[in-house]
Design an enzyme around this catalytic site. Structure first.
Site, short mmCIF file in Angstrom:
data_model
loop_
_atom_site.label_atom_id
_atom_site.label_comp_id
_atom_site.label_asym_id
_atom_site.label_seq_id
_atom_site.Cartn_x
_atom_site.Cartn_y
_atom_site.Cartn_z
N LYS A 275 0.84 -1.20 0.00
CA LYS A 275 0.00 0.00 0.00
C LYS A 275 0.88 1.25 0.00
O LYS A 275 2.07 1.18 0.32
CB LYS A 275 -0.88 0.03 1.26
CG LYS A 275 -2.03 -0.95 1.27
CD LYS A 275 -2.88 -0.76 2.53
CE LYS A 275 -3.99 -1.78 2.62
NZ LYS A 275 -5.02 -1.66 1.58
N ARG A 349 -10.39 -11.65 2.10
CA ARG A 349 -11.25 -12.71 1.58
C ARG A 349 -10.55 -14.06 1.63
O ARG A 349 -11.20 -15.10 1.79
CB ARG A 349 -11.69 -12.35 0.15
CG ARG A 349 -10.59 -12.24 -0.85
CD ARG A 349 -10.97 -11.39 -2.06
NE ARG A 349 -11.07 -9.97 -1.74
CZ ARG A 349 -11.37 -9.02 -2.62
NH1 ARG A 349 -11.63 -9.31 -3.88
NH2 ARG A 349 -11.44 -7.75 -2.24
N1 BES Z 1 -8.26 -3.74 4.32
C1 BES Z 1 -8.41 -3.36 2.95
C2 BES Z 1 -9.73 -2.65 2.69
C3 BES Z 1 -9.88 -1.27 3.25
C4 BES Z 1 -9.45 -0.18 2.52
C5 BES Z 1 -10.51 -1.06 4.44
C6 BES Z 1 -9.63 1.09 3.02
C7 BES Z 1 -10.68 0.21 4.94
C8 BES Z 1 -10.25 1.29 4.23
C9 BES Z 1 -8.36 -4.60 2.06
O1 BES Z 1 -7.57 -5.63 2.50
C10 BES Z 1 -7.82 -4.16 0.74
O2 BES Z 1 -6.70 -3.77 0.69
N2 BES Z 1 -8.65 -4.23 -0.31
C11 BES Z 1 -8.27 -3.83 -1.60
C12 BES Z 1 -8.68 -4.91 -2.56
C13 BES Z 1 -8.13 -4.74 -3.96
C14 BES Z 1 -6.63 -4.94 -3.97
C15 BES Z 1 -8.79 -5.74 -4.88
C16 BES Z 1 -9.00 -2.53 -1.92
O3 BES Z 1 -10.15 -2.36 -1.50
O4 BES Z 1 -8.38 -1.66 -2.52
MN MN Z 2 -5.54 -5.42 1.92
#
Ligand code: BES
Ligand code: MN
Ligand code: ZN
Length: 507
Positions: A275, A349
């Protein structure tokens, strides 16, 4: 556990006749209630005067301080709290009222306070009392690791003695407040102080006082030996072993258990698909789903709810390192499906899927609910105002709608059409862990989980937008900055409704 609700003293006389630091008085926009009229009379028309001046409009959030100098009024000050138009008076109004009181009393450092509870024909008075106290308790929560930060709590609340038995109200509000404080504490704790190992210790410690809550943990290599490659793989980039923590509570006979699965990524750096700094700043909150289900188990066990409940907590850190799982890896999951890892940041997931399969195969759950800070896409869709609900069961949708209305934990049902399952097809494996870039990301996450929850009634709550707030806002004074504890009240109400509706639905 610490005691949360301050000592409550019910008095026969009007509460302003007792010496405390403050009387909180609810005021509507277009109506003076009986209590307001009574005080106005004692104050020689002062409240009506203020209303005519335009200072006491009764708008939501309006706060006016009055310093009475009359022997009949023993409180040092009266603080009016605007509640908006009387026609819009709802259960949420009462929660917000309690929230304003708590946050004002906390900021002012008052130790003893008196409260007038607003009444309405629509809402029963025991429910009114419950809601005001709930809003109050949730608003006085603080999470601070500052040295020498003394907590000068509110010690005493004076209320007019009502005509009903207050014991069940006080018991319920205390149990649910405790459960929410637990959930908030877990989520608010910095990631390094609540990694999977420390979380396990915390949970063991928390449930020590409950002999009827069994704890079972599958850790590290044992996950692989049992075929739980999803949880293992996501967690293997960390020096702290990933684990599946299972809590079982048997409050009923001969019933298959209801399973609650909570996403517990104690820190989500994204893994090798790292990230951005800004994107990972708040990712200690990626354990909020797990925090919520731990809170629910606490409330259920403490109040001895007659249900069979299992809580599953897949706990991992998602970090980049030489031992991390990699984009392009294909995992054989506990449910038997193979999964292509398209993006290591779609980790929630992957761990949830193994826990869902375990609930189904090993624990015989027929109803599985998962709760997760799963996708940024649900925040795009619903903002910070509701969780997304996905389910394969109309019955669960109906129960959740009721549970949401009652608890105030807002949700909105999202679709799970066939097309979304097309989006997660993979060329090398049964499915992949992402959908179409930039399109229906929350549905892709839900469709992925649904593949592991076939043949059971299943619901998924995506709480990425509601699990924490950046700042305490005027609309929800019962949410101090940080973790909200979203889901604890919703799931507790859900379990209660499910239990009572069994008579109707299942015979
Ligand atoms: N924990 C994050 C989702 C999230 C993002 C929660 C912002 C709260 C605030 C999750 O694990 C994630 O990173 N999801 C990605 C998925 C994508 C890579 C398909 C997302 O939502 O960008
Ligand atoms: Mn994530
Ligand atoms: Zn995550």
């Amino acid at each position: 556990m610490r005691k949360i609700t301050p000592e409550i003293i019910f008095v026969k006389e009007d509460p302003w006749r007792i010496e405390t630091e403050v009387l909180y008085l609810p005021v509507f926009e277009n109506k003076f209630t009986e209590d307001v009229e009574k005080l106005d009379h004692l104050l020689d028309g002062e409240l009506n005067r203020l209303r005519k001046l335009g200072d006491l409009k009764g708008r939501v959030g309006e706060i006016i301080r009055i310093y009475p100098r009359i022997p009949e009024i023993k409180v040092k000050r009266i603080i009016t709290i605007g509640l908006g138009p009387y026609e819009k008076f709802s259960e949420e109004t009462l929660r917000i009222y309690g929230g304003y009181i708590g946050s004002d009393a906390k900021n002012s450092g008052y130790e003893s306070i008196s409260i007038i509870t607003p009444h309405s024909d629509k809402i029963l008075s025991d429910r009114s009392l419950y809601l005001v106290l709930e809003g109050f308790n949730l608003s006085i929560y603080t999470f601070s690791l500052k040295t020498g930060d003394e907590i000068r709590g509110i010690k005493k609340i004076i209320l007019k003695e009502p005509a009903f038995d207050t014991k069940p109200v006080l018991e319920r509000v205390e149990v649910l407040s405790e459960a929410i404080y637990i959930a908030r504490d877990i989520a608010n704790t910095p990631a390094s102080d609540m990694n999977p190992e420390k979380l396990e210790n915390y949970v063991r410690d928390l449930f020590k006082e409950f002999p009827d809550v069994e704890i079972f943990v599958i850790r590290g290599r044992e996950l692989v030996e049992r075929g739980m490659n999803g949880i293992y793989s996501v967690g293997k980039g960390s020096s702290v072993e990933p684990r599946l923590i299972i809590l079982r509570y048997k409050g009923a006979q001969n019933e298959s258990p209801i399973a609650l699965v909570g996403k517990t990524v104690t820190f989500d750096a994204g893994g090798l698909d790292l990230k951005t700094p800004q994107g990972m700043r708040d990712m200690k909150f990626d354990k909020s789903g797990g925090a919520a289900v731990i809170g629910v188990m606490y409330a259920v066990a403490k109040s001895r709810l007659p249900v069979n409940l299992v809580v599953l907590i897949p706990a991992v850190e998602n970090l980049p390192s030489g031992s991390s799982y990699k984009p392009g890896d294909v995992l054989r999951m506990y449910g038997g499906l193979t999964v292509e890892i398209d993006n290591t940041d779609a980790e929630g997931r992957v761990i949830m899927a193994d826990a869902i399969s375990y609930a189904k195969k090993d624990l015989g759950a027929k109803i599985i609910i998962d709760i997760a800070t799963l996708t940024g896409a649900i925040v795009v869709a619903l903002g910070n105002h509701a969780a997304g609900l996905f389910t394969n069961s109309e019955r669960l949708a109906e129960i959740f709608t009721k549970a949401s209305e009652r608890s105030g934990d807002r949700l909105w049902r999202m679709p799970l059409w066939e097309e979304y399952f097309e989006d997660i097809k993979s060329e090398v494996a049964d499915i992949k862990n992402t959908g179409v870039a930039g399109a229906a990301g929350a549905q892709a996450g839900a469709a992925f989980l649904a593949k592991f929850a076939e043949d059971v009634e299943w619901a998924h709550l995506d709480i990425a937008g509601v699990a924490w707030v950046q700042q305490e806002g005027p609309k929800k004074p019962y949410y101090p900055k940080g973790a909200t504890g979203y889901g604890v009240r919703l799931l507790y109400e859900f379990l209660e409704i499910l239990r009572s509706s069994k008579l109707v639905f299942l015979g």
